[in-house]
Design an enzyme around this catalytic site. Structure first.
Site, mmCIF file in Angstrom:
data_model
loop_
_atom_site.group_PDB
_atom_site.id
_atom_site.type_symbol
_atom_site.label_atom_id
_atom_site.label_comp_id
_atom_site.label_asym_id
_atom_site.label_seq_id
_atom_site.Cartn_x
_atom_site.Cartn_y
_atom_site.Cartn_z
ATOM 1 N N HIS A 18 0.811 -1.207 0.000
ATOM 2 C CA HIS A 18 0.000 0.000 0.000
ATOM 3 C C HIS A 18 0.850 1.264 0.000
ATOM 4 O O HIS A 18 0.458 2.283 -0.570
ATOM 5 C CB HIS A 18 -0.934 0.006 1.210
ATOM 6 C CG HIS A 18 -2.003 -1.030 1.119
ATOM 7 N ND1 HIS A 18 -2.285 -1.881 2.153
ATOM 8 C CD2 HIS A 18 -2.836 -1.379 0.114
ATOM 9 C CE1 HIS A 18 -3.260 -2.704 1.787
ATOM 10 N NE2 HIS A 18 -3.598 -2.421 0.558
ATOM 11 N N ASP A 64 -5.393 7.011 0.673
ATOM 12 C CA ASP A 64 -5.511 5.733 -0.015
ATOM 13 C C ASP A 64 -6.802 5.056 0.425
ATOM 14 O O ASP A 64 -7.506 5.527 1.328
ATOM 15 C CB ASP A 64 -4.258 4.864 0.171
ATOM 16 C CG ASP A 64 -4.181 4.140 1.516
ATOM 17 O OD1 ASP A 64 -5.147 4.205 2.306
ATOM 18 O OD2 ASP A 64 -3.155 3.497 1.775
ATOM 19 N N GLN A 113 12.196 -7.353 -7.807
ATOM 20 C CA GLN A 113 11.223 -7.818 -8.802
ATOM 21 C C GLN A 113 11.287 -7.060 -10.122
ATOM 22 O O GLN A 113 11.282 -7.674 -11.190
ATOM 23 C CB GLN A 113 9.812 -7.727 -8.211
ATOM 24 C CG GLN A 113 8.712 -8.160 -9.188
ATOM 25 C CD GLN A 113 7.410 -8.425 -8.497
ATOM 26 O OE1 GLN A 113 7.315 -9.338 -7.691
ATOM 27 N NE2 GLN A 113 6.392 -7.650 -8.811
ATOM 28 N N ASN A 137 0.225 -4.042 -8.376
ATOM 29 C CA ASN A 137 1.608 -3.598 -8.539
ATOM 30 C C ASN A 137 2.378 -4.572 -9.422
ATOM 31 O O ASN A 137 3.064 -4.176 -10.371
ATOM 32 C CB ASN A 137 2.305 -3.482 -7.178
ATOM 33 C CG ASN A 137 1.765 -2.358 -6.324
ATOM 34 O OD1 ASN A 137 1.300 -1.351 -6.825
ATOM 35 N ND2 ASN A 137 1.815 -2.546 -5.012
ATOM 36 N N SER A 138 2.259 -5.864 -9.113
ATOM 37 C CA SER A 138 2.977 -6.886 -9.881
ATOM 38 C C SER A 138 2.447 -6.999 -11.301
ATOM 39 O O SER A 138 3.218 -7.165 -12.252
ATOM 40 C CB SER A 138 2.865 -8.246 -9.170
ATOM 41 O OG SER A 138 3.574 -8.239 -7.945
ATOM 42 N N ALA A 160 -7.867 -10.326 -1.704
ATOM 43 C CA ALA A 160 -8.343 -8.991 -2.126
ATOM 44 C C ALA A 160 -9.024 -9.085 -3.487
ATOM 45 O O ALA A 160 -9.834 -9.986 -3.718
ATOM 46 C CB ALA A 160 -7.185 -7.997 -2.120
ATOM 47 N N GLN A 176 -7.635 -9.719 -6.362
ATOM 48 C CA GLN A 176 -6.738 -10.379 -7.310
ATOM 49 C C GLN A 176 -7.455 -11.321 -8.278
ATOM 50 O O GLN A 176 -6.983 -11.538 -9.404
ATOM 51 C CB GLN A 176 -5.630 -11.099 -6.550
ATOM 52 C CG GLN A 176 -4.706 -10.130 -5.829
ATOM 53 C CD GLN A 176 -3.848 -10.774 -4.768
ATOM 54 O OE1 GLN A 176 -3.758 -11.996 -4.663
ATOM 55 N NE2 GLN A 176 -3.199 -9.950 -3.949
#
Length: 479
Positions: A18, A112, A351, A370-371, A389, A391
Site C-alpha cells: 500500500h 488511499d 522484482q 503492482n505486480s 483482495a 486479485q
C-alpha cells in the site's frame, strides 16, 4: 506574477503493497508535474525504510505516523482487510495532528482506499479531498456500487448463480468476487460496503492506478453510463500504471541478476507472490514438484507457510528479511535436484529488475496490481495465481480480456493446484503454442502503457485534469 504552488498531502496505509503506490504517485506528481508533495505514512519501520529507497525526489517529505494500538479492537480471526481499516480509523488522531503542524497547510488531501475516513479532516483545514484506489477500474466500479447490491441480493454472493450486474461494466461472477464479499456475516464485509460509500460521499474525486487500455469498458462507464454516474457523482481519473523503475536499487553483485545473466533469452520463469502472499505447506510442495517436473528454468521467491491455518495473506505484516529463513518446508532433495535448473530466494528479490531482465520469459504471480502492472510494463506474460483482495478480478481481466495470462482450473485459495497442472501451465507459458500470442498481446499492452504516460497520453492528460481542477479550486478559495 508569482503563483502559489499547489501542495498535496497523501495518506498511506501500512504494508509495502500500500505504501508503494502512494510513493509512486508522489514521485509522479513531483517529477512530472512539479507539485509539492508530503506523504503521511502510517506504517511499520520496515515499510518506512523501504520508502526511503524508493523515493527518488528530495522534494517529497515523508512524515511517519505512529501505528495506533488496536489490540483491544481486533481479534486473531480478523482479516487483513479489517485490520487495515481499523488501524487507519484509529490513526486519524495522528494524521490530524501531523496536518495541524504543517505550515503552510497543504491544499489537497489524498487518502488511499483504507484511509477514507480521514478525508473529513480535510474539511477542518479547508483542503480538497480525493481518494486514491490503486486497483483496476472494475474493482472501483464494484466497490462504489456494492451498497446497491447489498440491498438487492439476498443470501450469500457466492451462492448467487447469475453474475452480479454493475451498470456499464463487465458483470462479476462469483469466482471473481473479492474475498471481502465471500461471507456477509464477516466483519470485513461491512467495512467493505462502508468503504465503497466513502469513496463517493467523502471525496471530491477518485484516482486509480490504471489506464485506458487496461479496462476501457469500466472507465467509459464512469464517464458515460447514466445509471453508474447517478451513484458515482465524482470524477474518476485513470492516472496509471505507476510502477517502480529499473535500477532504483543498487544490484551490484546481486546473485539473482548474476545467475540470470548466464541464462538463455526468455528462458526463465519468475515466481513470486508479492509482499504479503503465502501458500500452505501442501501447496508449496505441489508448486515445487510442478516446477521440477516442468524442467523449465525458474527463479522462485519463497516464503514459509503460515504458522497457523492456510492464510493466503499471511506475510502481509511481516518483515522482509530472508537471512534467518530455513527452507526445510520444501520437498526433501528439491534444492539439490534443481540446483542447475533454478534459483530459490527466501522472502524478497528485486522484482522490477528481474522482470526487465532479458532472460525472463514468464511470471507466475499472485495478481496484485503492482505486480501486474510491472509485468505488463516489462512485456512479460503471466500465470495468474490470485490469492486475496481483488486479485481474482485482475486474473480474469488478464486471462479473458487482455489475453496475456493463463490460470489454474481451480481457485488457489479454495483448492490445492496439483503438481501435474502446474507442470502443464509452466510448459504452456514457456514453450507452448499460446506463448507467441501472449507475447504479442503483452507487447502491444506494453506500448499502450508507454503511450498513456507520455505527454498528451490518456493517463498524463487525466493527471493534468486532476491537477488543473485542484488549482482552479485553490484559486477560487483565495478570492
Amino acid at each position: 506574477m508569482d503563483q502559489e504552488k499547489l501542495h498535496v498531502a497523501i495518506i498511506a496505509s501500512p504494508g509495502v503493497g500500500h505504501l508503494l503506490p502512494v510513493l509512486l504517485l508522489a514521485n509522479r506528481l513531483v517529477i512530472y508535474h512539479n507539485i509539492t508533495t508530503t506523504i503521511l505514512a502510517v506504517t511499520t519501520q520496515t515499510s518506512y525504510l523501504e520508502s526511503q529507497t524508493l523515493t527518488k525526489s528530495s522534494h517529497i517529505k515523508i512524515i511517519k505516523i505512529p501505528l495506533p494500538d488496536t489490540s483491544n479492537l481486533l481479534g486473531e480471526a480478523d482479516s487483513v482487510f479489517t485490520r487495515l481499516t481499523v488501524i487507519m480509523r484509529e490513526a486519524r488522531h495522528g494524521i490530524r495532528s501531523a496536518i495541524s503542524t504543517m505550515n503552510p497547510c497543504p491544499h489537497v488531501l489524498i487518502a488511499d482506499l483504507f484511509a477514507c475516513e480521514s478525508l473529513p479532516i480535510g474539511n477542518e483545514f479547508h483542503m480538497q479531498k480525493y481518494v486514491y484506489v490503486p486497483c483496476n477500474a472494475w474493482f472501483v466500479a464494484l466497490t462504489t456500487y456494492l451498497h446497491v447490491l447489498d440491498k438487492e441480493v439476498e443470501g450469500e454472493y457466492v451462492d448467487w448463480v447469475k453474475p452480479l450486474r454493475i451498470p456499464g461494466c463487465r458483470p462479476v461472477r462469483r469466482e471473481d468476487l473479492p474475498d471481502a464479499m465471500w461471507d456477509r456475516s464477516n466483519r470485513q464485509y461491512d467495512e467493505y460496503v462502508k468503504m465503497g460509500v466513502d469513496f463517493t460521499t467523502l471525496s471530491d474525486g477518485i484516482l486509480t492506478n490504471t489506464w485506458k487500455d487496461m479496462d476501457p469498458r469500466c472507465l467509459d462507464a464512469f464517464k458515460c453510463d447514466e445509471t453508474l454516474r447517478s451513484f458515482v457523482k465524482v470524477p474518476v481519473y485513470d492516472i496509471g500504471p505507476l510502477t517502480r523503475e529499473v535500477g532504483v536499487i543498487n544490484l551490484k553483485g546481486n546473485k539473482v541478476i548474476e545467475w540470470l545473466n548466464m541464462q538463455p533469452l526468455k528462458s526463465v520463469l519468475f515466481v513470486s507472490f508479492g509482499s504479503g502472499g503465502t501458500l500452505s505447506f501442501k501447496q508449496i510442495s505441489e508448486l515445487a514438484w510442478g516446477l521440477e517436473m516442468s524442467q523449465q528454468r525458474f527463479v522462485w521467491v519463497v516464503r514459509p507457510p503460515p504458522r497457523v491455518g492456510n492464510a493466503s495473506d499471511g506475510a502481509f505484516f511481516s518483515a522482509r528479511n530472508g537471512s534467518d529463513i530455513t527452507l526445510d518446508f520444501l520437498p526433501e532433495g528439491f534444492l539439490t535436484r534443481t540446483k542447475e535448473l533454478g534459483l530459490v530466494i527466501p522472502m524478497w528479490a528485486p522484482q522490477v529488475d528481474i522482470l526487465n531482465h532479458g532472460s525472463i520469459g514468464g511470471f507466475l504471480t499472485h495478481c496484485g496490481l503492482n505486480s501486474v502492472n510491472e509485468s505488463i510494463k516489462s512485456g512479460v506474460p503471466m500465470i495468474a495465481w490470485p490469492l486475496y483482495a481483488e486479485q481474482t478480478m485482475n486474473a480474469t481481466l488478464l486471462t479473458e480480456d487482455l489475453k496475456v495470462a493463463i490460470r489454474p482450473s481451480v481457485l488457489p485459495t479454495k483448492e490445492v493446484v496439483d503438481r501435474e497442472e502446474i507442470e502443464k501451465m509452466v510448459r504452456r507459458l514457456m514453450k507452448g503454442e499460446e506463448k507467441k500470442a501472449m507475447m504479442d498481446n503483452v507487447k502491444l499492452l506494453k506500448e499502450s502503457v508507454k503511450e498513456a504516460l507520455e505527454v498528451n497520453g490518456s493517463s498524463y492528460n487525466s493527471m493534468c485534469d486532476f491537477i488543473n481542477c485542484c488549482q482552479m479550486k485553490m484559486k477560487s478559495s483565495k478570492k
